[in-house]
Design a protein around this motif. Structure first.
Motif, PDB file in Angstrom:
ATOM      1  N   MET A   1       0.850  -1.183   0.000  1.00 29.36           N
ATOM      2  CA  MET A   1       0.000   0.000   0.000  1.00 29.36           C
ATOM      3  C   MET A   1       0.891   1.240   0.000  1.00 29.36           C
ATOM      4  N   THR A   2       0.692   2.129  -0.981  1.00 29.07           N
ATOM      5  CA  THR A   2       1.495   3.325  -1.086  1.00 29.07           C
ATOM      6  C   THR A   2       1.120   4.308   0.013  1.00 29.07           C
ATOM      7  N   THR A   3       2.117   4.772   0.783  1.00 26.55           N
ATOM      8  CA  THR A   3       1.849   5.697   1.867  1.00 26.55           C
ATOM      9  C   THR A   3       2.453   7.068   1.619  1.00 26.55           C
ATOM     10  N   GLY A   4       3.309   7.220   0.599  1.00 27.52           N
ATOM     11  CA  GLY A   4       3.932   8.503   0.311  1.00 27.52           C
ATOM     12  C   GLY A   4       2.933   9.495  -0.237  1.00 27.52           C
ATOM     13  N   PRO A   5       3.268  10.792  -0.204  1.00 28.12           N
ATOM     14  CA  PRO A   5       2.375  11.811  -0.740  1.00 28.12           C
ATOM     15  C   PRO A   5       2.106  11.603  -2.227  1.00 28.12           C
ATOM     16  N   ALA A   6       0.858  11.789  -2.618  1.00 30.62           N
ATOM     17  CA  ALA A   6       0.481  11.666  -4.025  1.00 30.62           C
ATOM     18  C   ALA A   6       0.701  13.011  -4.704  1.00 30.62           C
ATOM     19  N   LEU A   7       1.486  13.017  -5.756  1.00 32.05           N
ATOM     20  CA  LEU A   7       1.872  14.256  -6.438  1.00 32.05           C
ATOM     21  C   LEU A   7       1.515  14.165  -7.909  1.00 32.05           C
ATOM     22  N   LEU A   8       0.846  15.180  -8.418  1.00 33.26           N
ATOM     23  CA  LEU A   8       0.547  15.287  -9.838  1.00 33.26           C
ATOM     24  C   LEU A   8       1.498  16.297 -10.455  1.00 33.26           C
ATOM     25  N   LEU A   9       2.272  15.849 -11.441  1.00 29.82           N
ATOM     26  CA  LEU A   9       3.215  16.698 -12.165  1.00 29.82           C
ATOM     27  C   LEU A   9       2.645  16.990 -13.543  1.00 29.82           C
ATOM     28  N   VAL A  10       2.324  18.259 -13.804  1.00 26.73           N
ATOM     29  CA  VAL A  10       1.777  18.661 -15.103  1.00 26.73           C
ATOM     30  C   VAL A  10       2.873  19.434 -15.826  1.00 26.73           C
ATOM     31  N   GLU A  11       3.554  18.757 -16.731  1.00 29.12           N
ATOM     32  CA  GLU A  11       4.755  19.306 -17.379  1.00 29.12           C
ATOM     33  C   GLU A  11       4.873  18.728 -18.780  1.00 29.12           C
ATOM     34  N   ASP A  12       5.001  19.602 -19.783  1.00 30.62           N
ATOM     35  CA  ASP A  12       5.059  19.127 -21.161  1.00 30.62           C
ATOM     36  C   ASP A  12       6.477  18.863 -21.642  1.00 30.62           C
ATOM     37  N   ASP A  13       7.488  19.253 -20.885  1.00 31.22           N
ATOM     38  CA  ASP A  13       8.872  18.935 -21.217  1.00 31.22           C
ATOM     39  C   ASP A  13       9.149  17.517 -20.720  1.00 31.22           C
ATOM     40  N   HIS A  14       9.175  16.576 -21.648  1.00 35.20           N
ATOM     41  CA  HIS A  14       9.270  15.164 -21.249  1.00 35.20           C
ATOM     42  C   HIS A  14      10.597  14.846 -20.564  1.00 35.20           C
ATOM     43  N   GLY A  15      11.667  15.506 -20.986  1.00 30.25           N
ATOM     44  CA  GLY A  15      12.953  15.270 -20.340  1.00 30.25           C
ATOM     45  C   GLY A  15      12.949  15.725 -18.898  1.00 30.25           C
ATOM     46  N   LEU A  16      12.433  16.936 -18.665  1.00 26.02           N
ATOM     47  CA  LEU A  16      12.347  17.447 -17.300  1.00 26.02           C
ATOM     48  C   LEU A  16      11.380  16.618 -16.464  1.00 26.02           C
ATOM     49  N   ALA A  17      10.264  16.222 -17.075  1.00 26.49           N
ATOM     50  CA  ALA A  17       9.279  15.417 -16.346  1.00 26.49           C
ATOM     51  C   ALA A  17       9.884  14.084 -15.920  1.00 26.49           C
ATOM     52  N   ALA A  18      10.657  13.461 -16.800  1.00 29.58           N
ATOM     53  CA  ALA A  18      11.291  12.180 -16.465  1.00 29.58           C
ATOM     54  C   ALA A  18      12.292  12.357 -15.331  1.00 29.58           C
ATOM     55  N   LEU A  19      13.077  13.437 -15.390  1.00 34.02           N
ATOM     56  CA  LEU A  19      14.049  13.715 -14.336  1.00 34.02           C
ATOM     57  C   LEU A  19      13.355  13.947 -13.003  1.00 34.02           C
ATOM     58  N   LEU A  20      12.335  14.803 -13.015  1.00 30.61           N
ATOM     59  CA  LEU A  20      11.608  15.091 -11.779  1.00 30.61           C
ATOM     60  C   LEU A  20      10.906  13.843 -11.247  1.00 30.61           C
ATOM     61  N   GLY A  21      10.385  13.039 -12.159  1.00 30.88           N
ATOM     62  CA  GLY A  21       9.733  11.802 -11.736  1.00 30.88           C
ATOM     63  C   GLY A  21      10.679  10.909 -10.963  1.00 30.88           C
ATOM     64  N   ARG A  22      11.903  10.781 -11.457  1.00 28.89           N
ATOM     65  CA  ARG A  22      12.897   9.939 -10.769  1.00 28.89           C
ATOM     66  C   ARG A  22      13.266  10.533  -9.403  1.00 28.89           C
ATOM     67  N   VAL A  23      13.502  11.845  -9.385  1.00 34.39           N
ATOM     68  CA  VAL A  23      13.902  12.496  -8.135  1.00 34.39           C
ATOM     69  C   VAL A  23      12.786  12.408  -7.093  1.00 34.39           C
ATOM     70  N   LEU A  24      11.579  12.741  -7.510  1.00 33.87           N
ATOM     71  CA  LEU A  24      10.456  12.768  -6.566  1.00 33.87           C
ATOM     72  C   LEU A  24      10.087  11.362  -6.091  1.00 33.87           C
ATOM     73  N   SER A  25      10.135  10.389  -7.002  1.00 34.87           N
ATOM     74  CA  SER A  25       9.872   9.008  -6.598  1.00 34.87           C
ATOM     75  C   SER A  25      10.917   8.540  -5.589  1.00 34.87           C
ATOM     76  N   GLY A  26      12.159   8.959  -5.809  1.00 37.04           N
ATOM     77  CA  GLY A  26      13.218   8.615  -4.865  1.00 37.04           C
ATOM     78  C   GLY A  26      13.027   9.232  -3.500  1.00 37.04           C
ATOM     79  N   GLU A  27      12.260  10.331  -3.443  1.00 36.69           N
ATOM     80  CA  GLU A  27      11.952  10.987  -2.171  1.00 36.69           C
ATOM     81  C   GLU A  27      10.672  10.449  -1.534  1.00 36.69           C
ATOM     82  N   GLY A  28      10.070   9.430  -2.166  1.00 32.39           N
ATOM     83  CA  GLY A  28       8.902   8.798  -1.581  1.00 32.39           C
ATOM     84  C   GLY A  28       7.566   9.257  -2.116  1.00 32.39           C
ATOM     85  N   TYR A  29       7.554  10.162  -3.111  1.00 30.88           N
ATOM     86  CA  TYR A  29       6.289  10.625  -3.674  1.00 30.88           C
ATOM     87  C   TYR A  29       5.724   9.586  -4.653  1.00 30.88           C
ATOM     88  N   ALA A  30       4.423   9.478  -4.676  1.00 30.69           N
ATOM     89  CA  ALA A  30       3.741   8.684  -5.698  1.00 30.69           C
ATOM     90  C   ALA A  30       3.391   9.643  -6.829  1.00 30.69           C
TER      91      ALA A  30
END
Length: 221
Positions: free
Chosen positions: A1-30
């Motif tokens: 069961m996911t317990t980390g904060p649920a975060l919606l990232l609305v970003e059209d720059d796919h490179g930046l979105a992928a980078l942020l996704g990795r960083v934020l997931s590593g910090e426990g965000y869903a």
């Protein structure tokens, strides 16, 4: 069961979105990613998030328009605007549109993370108690305080199920959506029906209504 904060990232720059996704997931965000404003608006209106990160220059629906539409629909989820447009006027426009914070690109990741932690804390403090038919839910203590002063103890999953429903009291949640939010994905969605039954047994049938063919929502039909 996911317990980390649920975060919606609305970003059209796919490179930046992928980078942020990795960083934020590593910090426990869903993290859920929307590459345009239209999808971001749909997700923010139909799902529950602890925080939103929204770019301004989005296709389909511009970022500030997205935020304004959410506020008009009474969606109070905190929003951090992440934009290359960083003048004082731009920041004022973002805050006036309903954003809680504004960070200019390029940015330092530690600052972004610190700002998100502050927004999530504020959101969770504001949502300490959630309204239910005939009482208040304390999801941290896993109890319901009835209007007559009595308290009802809940299991972890009963409290989590009610918290999801109470976070959007007018929304109908499908069994599959509730399964993903509250229960392990590997389990059958029959477990959702079982816990709805448990909640009704403790709090009365009116606490959760069945919407035939669609799923469940808070309150009686």
């Amino acid at each position: 069961m996911t317990t980390g904060p649920a975060l919606l990232l609305v970003e059209d720059d796919h490179g930046l979105a992928a980078l942020l996704g990795r960083v934020l997931s590593g910090e426990g965000y869903a993290v859920t990613h929307a590459p345009d404003g239209q999808l971001g608006l749909h997700l923010a209106l139909t799902r529950s998030f602890d925080v939103l990160v929204v770019d301004r220059g989005l296709p389909a629906v511009e970022g500030l328009d997205l935020i304004a539409k959410l506020r008009r629909q009474s969606v109070a989820t905190p929003v951090l605007v992440l934009s290359a447009r960083g003048s004082t006027e731009d920041r004022v426009e973002g805050l006036d549109a309903g954003a809680e914070d504004y960070l200019t690109k390029p940015f330092e990741v530690p600052e972004l993370l610190a700002r998100l932690r502050a927004l999530v804390r504020r959101h969770r403090d504001d949502a300490e108690f959630l309204a239910l038919p005939g009482g208040l839910l304390d999801p941290q203590q896993r109890i319901v305080r009835r209007a007559d002063g009595d308290t009802v103890e809940l299991s972890e999953r009963e409290a989590a199920l009610l918290a999801v429903l109470a976070s959007r009291p007018s929304q109908v949640f499908s069994r599959r959506d509730l399964l993903a939010r509250v229960f392990d994905e590997a389990e059958s969605d029959n477990v959702v029906d079982t816990y709805v039954h448990y909640c009704r047994r403790k709090l009365g049938r009116g606490v959760i209504s069945t919407v035939r063919g669609l799923g469940y929502r808070l309150g009686s039909s």
